[in-house]
Every structure is written in C-alpha cells, then in structure tokens.
Design a protein around this motif. Structure first.
Motif, PDB file in Angstrom:
ATOM      1  N   LEU A  29      12.848 -14.233   0.946  1.00  0.00           N
ATOM      2  CA  LEU A  29      11.933 -13.088   0.947  1.00  0.00           C
ATOM      3  C   LEU A  29      11.286 -12.940  -0.423  1.00  0.00           C
ATOM      4  O   LEU A  29      10.075 -12.706  -0.537  1.00  0.00           O
ATOM      5  N   MET A  30      12.091 -13.096  -1.468  1.00  0.00           N
ATOM      6  CA  MET A  30      11.568 -12.976  -2.823  1.00  0.00           C
ATOM      7  C   MET A  30      10.552 -14.072  -3.129  1.00  0.00           C
ATOM      8  O   MET A  30       9.464 -13.796  -3.649  1.00  0.00           O
ATOM      9  N   THR A  31      10.878 -15.314  -2.816  1.00  0.00           N
ATOM     10  CA  THR A  31       9.966 -16.414  -3.140  1.00  0.00           C
ATOM     11  C   THR A  31       8.712 -16.389  -2.265  1.00  0.00           C
ATOM     12  O   THR A  31       7.639 -16.791  -2.704  1.00  0.00           O
ATOM     13  N   ARG A  32       8.857 -15.897  -1.024  1.00  0.00           N
ATOM     14  CA  ARG A  32       7.673 -15.786  -0.169  1.00  0.00           C
ATOM     15  C   ARG A  32       6.692 -14.763  -0.752  1.00  0.00           C
ATOM     16  O   ARG A  32       5.488 -14.987  -0.779  1.00  0.00           O
ATOM     17  N   PHE A  33       7.218 -13.649  -1.239  1.00  0.00           N
ATOM     18  CA  PHE A  33       6.347 -12.609  -1.781  1.00  0.00           C
ATOM     19  C   PHE A  33       5.788 -12.988  -3.150  1.00  0.00           C
ATOM     20  O   PHE A  33       4.604 -12.769  -3.426  1.00  0.00           O
ATOM     21  N   THR A  34       6.611 -13.555  -4.014  1.00  0.00           N
ATOM     22  CA  THR A  34       6.169 -13.814  -5.385  1.00  0.00           C
ATOM     23  C   THR A  34       5.439 -15.140  -5.550  1.00  0.00           C
ATOM     24  O   THR A  34       4.574 -15.264  -6.422  1.00  0.00           O
ATOM     25  N   ARG A  35       5.776 -16.143  -4.740  1.00  0.00           N
ATOM     26  CA  ARG A  35       5.142 -17.465  -4.896  1.00  0.00           C
ATOM     27  C   ARG A  35       4.569 -18.020  -3.599  1.00  0.00           C
ATOM     28  O   ARG A  35       4.032 -19.136  -3.588  1.00  0.00           O
ATOM     29  N   ASN A  36       4.703 -17.264  -2.511  1.00  0.00           N
ATOM     30  CA  ASN A  36       4.256 -17.716  -1.192  1.00  0.00           C
ATOM     31  C   ASN A  36       4.893 -19.055  -0.833  1.00  0.00           C
ATOM     32  O   ASN A  36       4.232 -19.971  -0.327  1.00  0.00           O
ATOM     33  N   LEU A 158      10.253 -17.156   6.832  1.00  0.00           N
ATOM     34  CA  LEU A 158       9.793 -18.481   7.255  1.00  0.00           C
ATOM     35  C   LEU A 158       8.331 -18.448   7.677  1.00  0.00           C
ATOM     36  O   LEU A 158       7.518 -19.261   7.233  1.00  0.00           O
ATOM     37  N   GLU A 159       7.978 -17.488   8.526  1.00  0.00           N
ATOM     38  CA  GLU A 159       6.619 -17.416   9.059  1.00  0.00           C
ATOM     39  C   GLU A 159       5.749 -16.393   8.331  1.00  0.00           C
ATOM     40  O   GLU A 159       4.629 -16.118   8.752  1.00  0.00           O
ATOM     41  N   SER A 160       6.286 -15.825   7.242  1.00  0.00           N
ATOM     42  CA  SER A 160       5.551 -14.863   6.416  1.00  0.00           C
ATOM     43  C   SER A 160       5.098 -13.649   7.222  1.00  0.00           C
ATOM     44  O   SER A 160       3.988 -13.146   7.051  1.00  0.00           O
ATOM     45  N   ILE A 161       5.988 -13.160   8.085  1.00  0.00           N
ATOM     46  CA  ILE A 161       5.695 -11.987   8.904  1.00  0.00           C
ATOM     47  C   ILE A 161       6.198 -10.729   8.193  1.00  0.00           C
ATOM     48  O   ILE A 161       7.395 -10.606   7.916  1.00  0.00           O
ATOM     49  N   ASN A 162       5.294  -9.827   7.898  1.00  0.00           N
ATOM     50  CA  ASN A 162       5.603  -8.511   7.315  1.00  0.00           C
ATOM     51  C   ASN A 162       6.239  -8.550   5.923  1.00  0.00           C
ATOM     52  O   ASN A 162       6.631  -7.503   5.401  1.00  0.00           O
ATOM     53  N   GLU A 164       4.799  -9.435   2.953  1.00  0.00           N
ATOM     54  CA  GLU A 164       3.836  -8.791   2.061  1.00  0.00           C
ATOM     55  C   GLU A 164       3.817  -7.281   2.305  1.00  0.00           C
ATOM     56  O   GLU A 164       3.845  -6.476   1.356  1.00  0.00           O
ATOM     57  N   LYS A 165       3.795  -6.910   3.552  1.00  0.00           N
ATOM     58  CA  LYS A 165       3.708  -5.495   3.933  1.00  0.00           C
ATOM     59  C   LYS A 165       4.937  -4.718   3.459  1.00  0.00           C
ATOM     60  O   LYS A 165       4.822  -3.600   2.965  1.00  0.00           O
ATOM     61  N   ALA A 166       6.112  -5.322   3.604  1.00  0.00           N
ATOM     62  CA  ALA A 166       7.353  -4.638   3.222  1.00  0.00           C
ATOM     63  C   ALA A 166       7.413  -4.376   1.722  1.00  0.00           C
ATOM     64  O   ALA A 166       7.671  -3.247   1.282  1.00  0.00           O
ATOM     65  N   PHE A 167       7.193  -5.415   0.921  1.00  0.00           N
ATOM     66  CA  PHE A 167       7.242  -5.246  -0.536  1.00  0.00           C
ATOM     67  C   PHE A 167       6.144  -4.291  -1.014  1.00  0.00           C
ATOM     68  O   PHE A 167       6.385  -3.440  -1.880  1.00  0.00           O
ATOM     69  N   THR A 168       4.948  -4.441  -0.459  1.00  0.00           N
ATOM     70  CA  THR A 168       3.835  -3.599  -0.878  1.00  0.00           C
ATOM     71  C   THR A 168       4.105  -2.135  -0.552  1.00  0.00           C
ATOM     72  O   THR A 168       3.790  -1.241  -1.355  1.00  0.00           O
ATOM     73  N   GLU A 169       4.701  -1.873   0.606  1.00  0.00           N
ATOM     74  CA  GLU A 169       5.013  -0.495   0.978  1.00  0.00           C
ATOM     75  C   GLU A 169       6.026   0.119   0.016  1.00  0.00           C
ATOM     76  O   GLU A 169       5.875   1.270  -0.410  1.00  0.00           O
ATOM     77  N   VAL A 170       7.058  -0.654  -0.333  1.00  0.00           N
ATOM     78  CA  VAL A 170       8.063  -0.155  -1.281  1.00  0.00           C
ATOM     79  C   VAL A 170       7.418   0.160  -2.625  1.00  0.00           C
ATOM     80  O   VAL A 170       7.629   1.233  -3.209  1.00  0.00           O
ATOM     81  N   LEU A 171       6.621  -0.756  -3.127  1.00  0.00           N
ATOM     82  CA  LEU A 171       5.974  -0.558  -4.432  1.00  0.00           C
ATOM     83  C   LEU A 171       4.995   0.610  -4.398  1.00  0.00           C
ATOM     84  O   LEU A 171       4.893   1.378  -5.361  1.00  0.00           O
ATOM     85  N   THR A 172       4.280   0.755  -3.295  1.00  0.00           N
ATOM     86  CA  THR A 172       3.337   1.865  -3.163  1.00  0.00           C
ATOM     87  C   THR A 172       4.070   3.202  -3.159  1.00  0.00           C
ATOM     88  O   THR A 172       3.626   4.169  -3.796  1.00  0.00           O
ATOM     89  N   GLN A 173       5.194   3.261  -2.451  1.00  0.00           N
ATOM     90  CA  GLN A 173       5.959   4.507  -2.402  1.00  0.00           C
ATOM     91  C   GLN A 173       6.533   4.858  -3.780  1.00  0.00           C
ATOM     92  O   GLN A 173       6.560   6.019  -4.174  1.00  0.00           O
ATOM     93  N   ILE A 174       7.005   3.840  -4.513  1.00  0.00           N
ATOM     94  CA  ILE A 174       7.502   4.081  -5.881  1.00  0.00           C
ATOM     95  C   ILE A 174       6.369   4.606  -6.750  1.00  0.00           C
ATOM     96  O   ILE A 174       6.528   5.575  -7.505  1.00  0.00           O
ATOM     97  N   TYR A 175       5.225   3.972  -6.640  1.00  0.00           N
ATOM     98  CA  TYR A 175       4.053   4.380  -7.422  1.00  0.00           C
ATOM     99  C   TYR A 175       3.695   5.839  -7.145  1.00  0.00           C
ATOM    100  O   TYR A 175       3.363   6.601  -8.062  1.00  0.00           O
ATOM    101  N   ARG A 176       3.778   6.239  -5.893  1.00  0.00           N
ATOM    102  CA  ARG A 176       3.450   7.624  -5.534  1.00  0.00           C
ATOM    103  C   ARG A 176       4.434   8.605  -6.163  1.00  0.00           C
ATOM    104  O   ARG A 176       4.049   9.688  -6.620  1.00  0.00           O
ATOM    105  N   VAL A 177       5.709   8.234  -6.182  1.00  0.00           N
ATOM    106  CA  VAL A 177       6.717   9.091  -6.815  1.00  0.00           C
ATOM    107  C   VAL A 177       6.421   9.237  -8.306  1.00  0.00           C
ATOM    108  O   VAL A 177       6.427  10.348  -8.852  1.00  0.00           O
ATOM    109  N   VAL A 178       6.150   8.106  -8.954  1.00  0.00           N
ATOM    110  CA  VAL A 178       5.879   8.135 -10.395  1.00  0.00           C
ATOM    111  C   VAL A 178       4.597   8.909 -10.691  1.00  0.00           C
ATOM    112  O   VAL A 178       4.541   9.723 -11.622  1.00  0.00           O
ATOM    113  N   SER A 179       3.560   8.683  -9.896  1.00  0.00           N
ATOM    114  CA  SER A 179       2.283   9.369 -10.111  1.00  0.00           C
ATOM    115  C   SER A 179       2.454  10.874  -9.946  1.00  0.00           C
ATOM    116  O   SER A 179       1.911  11.656 -10.730  1.00  0.00           O
ATOM    117  N   LYS A 180       3.195  11.272  -8.944  1.00  0.00           N
ATOM    118  CA  LYS A 180       3.441  12.693  -8.701  1.00  0.00           C
ATOM    119  C   LYS A 180       4.180  13.323  -9.885  1.00  0.00           C
ATOM    120  O   LYS A 180       3.813  14.389 -10.369  1.00  0.00           O
TER     121      LYS A 180
END
Length: 217
Positions: A29-36, A158-162, A164-180
């Motif tokens: 999961l880590m290598t798929r998101f960071t290096r595809n 393996l098939e790169s399903i969700n 990107e979406k999973a990591f991006t959602e986590v990071l977006t939610q963290i960003y919202r907490v910090v921004s708030k």
C-alpha cells in the motif's frame, strides 16, 4: 488534489503510520501510493521503513511521511517510538483472512493508547482483487468503523484500487483539523494539534506545520 510531487517545497508535514497484522499488504500500500509500484515478492518488513509523497490540499502542499513496520509480535517493542507524533493511521486487514480483521480491535486499542484522540484513522480492507476468496463482509467492517468513529475503505494494492483515495482522504482530514486549529488560534499564534509533536532527533520526523510561526527556525 492528489497530484504527484517529489520536491521539498511543502506547507505541512504529516506522519502517517501503517498498522495491522503481518502479510496484510501494508508495504505494498505504501509503495503503491508513494512510487506507484507493487512487488509480488514483498518480504515481511523488519523494523521500520518509511516513504514520502506530497499532495495538494486547497492551495497548500501537504507532505506525507508514511511509516511501515512489521506486524509480528516480536517487533512490538518499537511501538511507542513508531506511533510518536502520528497525525494519521491506516489500520489494515487482509479481506481474505478473517483473523486479521479479528485482530483489528487490538491494533486500534494500541494505536489509541499511544496517540492523541485527534488522530485520523482509516480502516482498510486490503486485497479487494481477491473477491472470490473474500472472508470479511463489507457490512461487518462498515459497522465496526462506524462504531469506532473511523473511516473505512476496501483497497487493492495490486490493482491500485482506492489506494490513492484512501491516503488522500486521510491526509485531507488531517489538513482540515490542522487548518481549523490554526484559524482558531490565529495566524500569529498557530498551534500544533494535540499529539502532533516534533522529534528533534530526526529532522524528517515531524507532524507539524512547516511554515507556521511556532515551528519556524
């Protein structure tokens, strides 16, 4: 939001940890998101590895430092250092092995013991490409996530399903907490959310606002 970047120009740096039993696919999961990338012959992680990737949230660049460690019991001694300063976590189970889902509750308890209540947590049912072997119902996983007030997604590294979406959602939610929190504190007195600490022993191990006044050199 989610465009790939490799440079060091970022506004926020967040530490995200991967937890769960050995063999559930955390490293892929880590290598798929960071290096595809995906490796069929991935060996069990020994100790700790981490990788980084940046995405854009609003007009800010958010850099994720993603930590991956072994799920075997004999490496549990590293947990306190591993969790320190984490702003987000992906709690991973293998959808084809029900026992890895059964252990999710223990992992979640340990995570919450070592981190602040503000941490953003995503439950991940990995290996969704193996639907013919699926052993954990989506309803059961959804119910668990709702009960624990965490996010949930089924993925396939393996098939790169969700992925990107999973990591991006986590990071977006963290960003919202910090921004708030930053807005509430005021730009001149921006504060770190609880639990997001600076580790002076490792210049990269920060879950903090890089350019906010409280963290400026």
């Amino acid at each position: 939001m989610g465009a790939y970047r490799t440079d060091e120009d970022y506004d926020y740096l967040f530490k995200v940890v991967l937890i769960g039993d050995s063999g559930v696919g955390k490293s892929n999961l880590m290598t798929r998101f960071t290096r595809n990338e995906f490796s069929i012959e991935t060996k069990s992680t020994i100790g700790v590895e981490f990788a980084t990737r940046s995405i854009r949230c609003d007009d800010k660049i958010v850099k994720a430092q993603i930590w991956d460690t072994a799920g075997q019991e004999r490496y549990r001694a590293i947990t306190s250092a591993y969790y320190r300063g984490a702003a987000g976590a992906l709690l991973v189970y293998d959808g084809t092995r029900h026992v890895t889902f059964e252990n999710v509750e223990r992992w979640l308890k340990e995570l919450r013991h070592h981190t602040d209540s503000n941490i953003v947590i995503m439950l991940i049912g990995n290996k969704a490409d193996l639907r013919h072997l699926w052993a954990v119902s989506t309803d059961d996983a959804t119910s668990f996530a709702e009960r624990e007030n965490i996010f949930f997604m089924e993925t396939s590294a393996l098939e790169s399903i969700n992925v990107e979406k999973a990591f991006t959602e986590v990071l977006t939610q963290i960003y919202r907490v910090v921004s708030k929190n930053t807005l509430e504190a005021g730009e001149e007195s921006a504060v770190l959310p609880k639990g997001q600490t600076i580790n002076v022993d490792n210049k990269d191990d920060v879950s903090a606002v890089k350019k906010a006044g409280c963290c400026s050199a």
